[in-house]
Design an enzyme around this catalytic site. Sequence first.
Site, PDB file in Angstrom:
ATOM      1  N   ARG A 194       0.790  -1.082   0.070  1.00 12.73           N
ATOM      2  CA  ARG A 194       0.100   0.076  -0.123  1.00 12.73           C
ATOM      3  C   ARG A 194       0.840   1.243   0.132  1.00 12.73           C
ATOM      4  O   ARG A 194       1.821   1.221   0.265  1.00 12.73           O
ATOM      5  CB  ARG A 194      -0.912  -0.032   1.072  1.00 12.73           C
ATOM      6  CG  ARG A 194      -1.756  -1.114   1.545  1.00 12.73           C
ATOM      7  CD  ARG A 194      -2.582  -1.304   2.781  1.00 12.73           C
ATOM      8  NE  ARG A 194      -3.384  -2.334   2.739  1.00 12.73           N
ATOM      9  CZ  ARG A 194      -3.127  -3.432   3.571  1.00 12.73           C
ATOM     10  NH1 ARG A 194      -1.718  -3.438   4.219  1.00 12.73           N
ATOM     11  NH2 ARG A 194      -3.980  -4.485   3.634  1.00 12.73           N
TER      12      ARG A 194
ATOM     13  N   LYS B 189      -1.608  -2.583   8.080  1.00 12.14           N
ATOM     14  CA  LYS B 189      -2.674  -2.158   8.981  1.00 12.14           C
ATOM     15  C   LYS B 189      -2.681  -2.824  10.389  1.00 12.14           C
ATOM     16  O   LYS B 189      -2.266  -3.934  10.680  1.00 12.14           O
ATOM     17  CB  LYS B 189      -3.934  -2.535   8.471  1.00 12.14           C
ATOM     18  CG  LYS B 189      -4.247  -1.734   7.035  1.00 12.14           C
ATOM     19  CD  LYS B 189      -5.676  -2.001   6.602  1.00 12.14           C
ATOM     20  CE  LYS B 189      -6.018  -0.954   5.252  1.00 12.14           C
ATOM     21  NZ  LYS B 189      -7.547  -1.343   4.706  1.00 12.14           N
TER      22      LYS B 189
ATOM     23  N   HIS C 197      -3.677   2.254  -5.533  1.00 15.79           N
ATOM     24  CA  HIS C 197      -3.995   1.044  -5.474  1.00 15.79           C
ATOM     25  C   HIS C 197      -4.122   0.115  -6.714  1.00 15.79           C
ATOM     26  O   HIS C 197      -3.915  -1.141  -6.737  1.00 15.79           O
ATOM     27  CB  HIS C 197      -5.453   0.943  -4.720  1.00 15.79           C
ATOM     28  CG  HIS C 197      -5.079   0.461  -3.318  1.00 15.79           C
ATOM     29  ND1 HIS C 197      -4.490   0.964  -2.564  1.00 15.79           N
ATOM     30  CD2 HIS C 197      -6.100  -0.674  -2.922  1.00 15.79           C
ATOM     31  CE1 HIS C 197      -4.765   0.038  -1.363  1.00 15.79           C
ATOM     32  NE2 HIS C 197      -5.571  -0.866  -1.605  1.00 15.79           N
TER      33      HIS C 197
ATOM     34  N   ARG D  39      -1.042  -2.209  -6.662  1.00 13.79           N
ATOM     35  CA  ARG D  39      -1.315  -3.106  -5.712  1.00 13.79           C
ATOM     36  C   ARG D  39      -2.478  -4.387  -6.531  1.00 13.79           C
ATOM     37  O   ARG D  39      -2.050  -5.570  -6.389  1.00 13.79           O
ATOM     38  CB  ARG D  39      -1.960  -2.660  -4.541  1.00 13.79           C
ATOM     39  CG  ARG D  39      -2.160  -3.675  -3.530  1.00 13.79           C
ATOM     40  CD  ARG D  39      -2.562  -2.940  -2.151  1.00 13.79           C
ATOM     41  NE  ARG D  39      -3.198  -3.602  -1.202  1.00 13.79           N
ATOM     42  CZ  ARG D  39      -2.380  -4.415  -0.271  1.00 13.79           C
ATOM     43  NH1 ARG D  39      -1.224  -4.687  -0.469  1.00 13.79           N
ATOM     44  NH2 ARG D  39      -3.184  -5.296   0.614  1.00 13.79           N
TER      45      ARG D  39
ATOM     46  N   HIS E 108      -3.325  -9.416   3.695  1.00 12.74           N
ATOM     47  CA  HIS E 108      -5.030  -9.684   4.044  1.00 12.74           C
ATOM     48  C   HIS E 108      -5.036 -10.445   5.250  1.00 12.74           C
ATOM     49  O   HIS E 108      -4.332 -11.628   4.943  1.00 12.74           O
ATOM     50  CB  HIS E 108      -5.609 -10.050   2.636  1.00 12.74           C
ATOM     51  CG  HIS E 108      -5.696  -9.155   1.770  1.00 12.74           C
ATOM     52  ND1 HIS E 108      -5.986  -9.531   0.423  1.00 12.74           N
ATOM     53  CD2 HIS E 108      -5.675  -7.881   1.741  1.00 12.74           C
ATOM     54  CE1 HIS E 108      -6.063  -8.323  -0.384  1.00 12.74           C
ATOM     55  NE2 HIS E 108      -6.042  -7.427   0.526  1.00 12.74           N
TER      56      HIS E 108
ATOM     57  N   TYR F 224      -9.854 -10.898  -6.395  1.00 13.00           N
ATOM     58  CA  TYR F 224      -8.938 -10.973  -7.656  1.00 13.00           C
ATOM     59  C   TYR F 224      -9.258 -12.245  -8.354  1.00 13.00           C
ATOM     60  O   TYR F 224      -8.906 -12.359  -9.459  1.00 13.00           O
ATOM     61  CB  TYR F 224      -7.451 -11.102  -7.251  1.00 13.00           C
ATOM     62  CG  TYR F 224      -6.956  -9.611  -6.484  1.00 13.00           C
ATOM     63  CD1 TYR F 224      -6.893  -8.391  -7.203  1.00 13.00           C
ATOM     64  CD2 TYR F 224      -6.925  -9.646  -5.087  1.00 13.00           C
ATOM     65  CE1 TYR F 224      -6.601  -7.385  -6.644  1.00 13.00           C
ATOM     66  CE2 TYR F 224      -6.558  -8.545  -4.473  1.00 13.00           C
ATOM     67  CZ  TYR F 224      -6.531  -7.417  -5.424  1.00 13.00           C
ATOM     68  OH  TYR F 224      -5.759  -6.199  -4.729  1.00 13.00           O
TER      69      TYR F 224
END
Length: 300
Positions: free
Chosen positions: A150, A174, A246, A249, A272, A281
Amino acid sequence: MKESSDELFFSFIEYLQIEKNYSSYTIEFYKKDLEQFFLFMKSQGIQSVQEVEYLDARLYVTELYQRKLARSSAARKISCLRSFYKFLLREKHVTENPFTYVVQPKTKKRIPSFFYEEEISLLFKACDQTTLLGKRNIALLELLYATGIRVSECTGIRLKDIDFDMATILVRGKGGKERYIPFGHFACEALQNYIHNVRNELMKGKDEHSFLFINSRGGPLTSRGVRYILSKIIETASMTRKIHPHMLRHSFATHLLNNGADMRTVQELLGHSQLSTTQVYTHVTKDHLRKTYMNHHPRA
């Protein structure tokens, strides 16, 4: 003594910052969503957050629908308030969570926008590698595409986080979660060239710091700066589509899956926590497979 709604608001924001370790960007959304709910409370004559009941929560959700918000925005606001009251319940400021049984609108899973491999090549060619900033830009582009990180993770990277011997980079994602991501020889060469021949030049006479990517004045590169750089690259490449960081990414994940990578590996590389987040995806890869089949099978 019962705390005021404002005091509980600040306690919750502090909890998000310290315990949850959310980014400033995410916290801003929480603040705005809570402030909007407080305005709703005022319009309904509700004096404090402790007075809110299930019917009030239902009424607020109805108001969100009447404003014709995007389903994703409405779902985010409801999720924010559910988290807020969950925190208040934990701290014993309320006896129940009025948003527990409020139904969130189902959000459409959008197929991520990504660059085709030919478009990625155009982006690399658009970087002027005869200038200092052009060499920085190619290093930035190579790293974003090579790792799928990110932008917020990219701007937080420090020099010590890169291990050129192992060709890996330490990334803080995150919630402060750390992960190591490998990178290839293209990114390796671009980064070494940038660090030794560009960063040192741009830092001359400036206050020293350890952030990897810097702006033309020697300060740490911001997320806004990254977006500006990528927009300029798109403009130079004469590509008509708009770019958001993004997309690199998304391209990273899509190209890995199209070339045979397994879902679990891609999940780990992207950072994730849920496999379902990565599975979006598969829509892209299935579309890619269908187009390949239709274009190349003799009886398609």
